[in-house]
Design an enzyme around this catalytic site. Structure first.
Site, short mmCIF file in Angstrom:
data_model
loop_
_atom_site.label_atom_id
_atom_site.label_comp_id
_atom_site.label_asym_id
_atom_site.label_seq_id
_atom_site.Cartn_x
_atom_site.Cartn_y
_atom_site.Cartn_z
N THR A 198 0.82 -1.23 0.00
CA THR A 198 0.00 0.00 0.00
C THR A 198 0.85 1.27 0.00
OG1 THR A 198 -0.24 0.10 2.42
CG2 THR A 198 -1.87 -1.21 1.18
N LEU A 207 -2.85 4.89 -0.34
CA LEU A 207 -4.28 4.58 -0.34
C LEU A 207 -4.44 3.08 -0.01
CD1 LEU A 207 -6.83 6.10 -0.64
CD2 LEU A 207 -6.74 5.79 -3.11
N HIS A 208 -4.41 2.78 1.27
CA HIS A 208 -4.32 1.39 1.74
C HIS A 208 -5.51 0.50 1.31
CE1 HIS A 208 -1.14 2.73 4.53
NE2 HIS A 208 -1.95 3.68 4.93
N ASP A 209 -6.70 0.81 1.81
CA ASP A 209 -7.80 -0.15 1.79
C ASP A 209 -8.35 -0.51 0.41
OD1 ASP A 209 -9.12 1.05 4.97
OD2 ASP A 209 -7.59 -0.44 4.51
#
Ligand code: RIB
Ligand code: CA
Length: 314
Positions: free
Chosen positions: A197, A243-245
């Site tokens: 991520t 922008l991890h998720d």
């Protein structure tokens, strides 16, 4: 055309969670969201349950079932991340309070009931926050464990270290005991750690391309991400924030964007110094069970092309 894949999104919104939910709603041909289960994490449960409904309404999905889940980790005090996400967890845009209702049923009971009702191997769990709800569900109803098709999760880190302590990533750090249950359950896991991520930065050009879509929901999303990225820009001096998720949802839509390998992953639950660390045996130096497909590389441009293309549909 294949039937859409049935998923439950377990989440602690969080601006990046919101982007993941918007990506899922922008992909109805591929994904059928059976429900959104919230958990305490980035902000307390009252806010994550509020925020999940705000995002559903923003995406034109006031029909979606949103459930409130665990308000604290299984065995520890809750640690939150207002320093990243702001007091509400969705700081950035001006947002109205949600009109849609919260379901009466607890997230854990919804997860159990759904996995028992749907055919074995039909439901994918997409976790975007601490794994408390999943750990509790597996503890309360072990019969559902073999019924899970796959768990795709954002959490952990290895080569990138941690983001809340030097050793631990936030989602795992908040509830290491829940993570230990999940990684020890034997279900198929796909792991999106910080190693992936941190390659998905909300670079200026990418946010500008998103903003050019010009719709109200995406305008609000851009304002969320511009708030969210400020923390990582200040901390890492990077060109935007990770922008991890949405990596979790992007994997279900275009797995070819990602590269990784099956490894053993163990969770540190004893040491104070390294609590929540995901010890990933990337080089297979042990004979411990390879219990997760750990992603390490991603086509970041391809990811943002997908994100923006699907946001345009909202
Ligand atoms: O460490 C990043 C993760 O923690 C993301 O899921 C973010 O939303 C927070 O929950
Ligand atoms: Ca999250």
């Amino acid at each position: 055309m294949a039937k859409p894949r049935k998923i439950i999104i377990d989440t602690d919104p969080g601006q990046d969670d919101a982007a993941a939910i918007m990506l899922a709603f922008g992909s109805p041909e591929e994904l059928e969201v059976l429900g959104i289960t919230t958990v305490a994490g980035n902000v307390p449960l009252s806010y994550t349950s509020r925020n999940a409904r705000i995002v559903c309404e923003l995406c034109g999905r006031p029909d979606m079932k949103v459930f409130a889940g665990a308000d604290a980790p299984m065995a520890r005090k809750l640690v939150t991340a207002e320093h990243v996400h702001g007091k509400t967890g969705l700081d950035g845009p001006e947002l109205n309070e949600p009109a849609m209702p919260l379901q009466e049923q607890h997230s854990v009971d919804f997860i159990i009931e759904t996995l028992r009702r749907e055919p074995e191997g039909a439901v994918t769990l997409c976790t975007l926050g601490p794994l408390t709800n999943i750990g509790l569900a597996f503890q309360k109803a072990p019969d559902i464990i073999p019924r899970v098709r796959e768990l795709v999760m954002m959490g952990g880190g290895f080569f990138e270290g941690g983001n809340i302590t030097p050793a631990a990533e936030f989602n795992i750090y908040v509830d290491p005991e829940a993570a230990e249950i999940v990684f020890g359950s034997g279900i198929p896991i796909v792991m999106m750690p910080l190693d992936v991520t941190h390659q998905l930065l909300t670079q200026k050009g990418r946010i500008e391309r998103m903003a050019e879509l010009g719709t109200a929901p995406v305008k609000a999303m851009v304002e969320m991400l511009e708030f969210f990225e400020r923390f990582d820009i200040e901390k890492y001096g990077s060109d935007g924030g990770p922008l991890h998720d949405p990596a979790v949802i992007a994997y279900l839509l275009k797995p070819e964007l990602f590269k990784g390998r099956h490894c053993n992953v163990e969770i540190e639950v004893k040491s104070e110094l390294t609590a929540g660390m995901t010890v990933i045996d990337w080089w297979h130096v042990t004979d411990r069970k390879r219990n997760a497909k750990v992603m390490r590389h991603v086509d970041a441009d391809g990811f943002y092309d997908l994100l923006i293309e699907r946001f345009a549909r909202i």
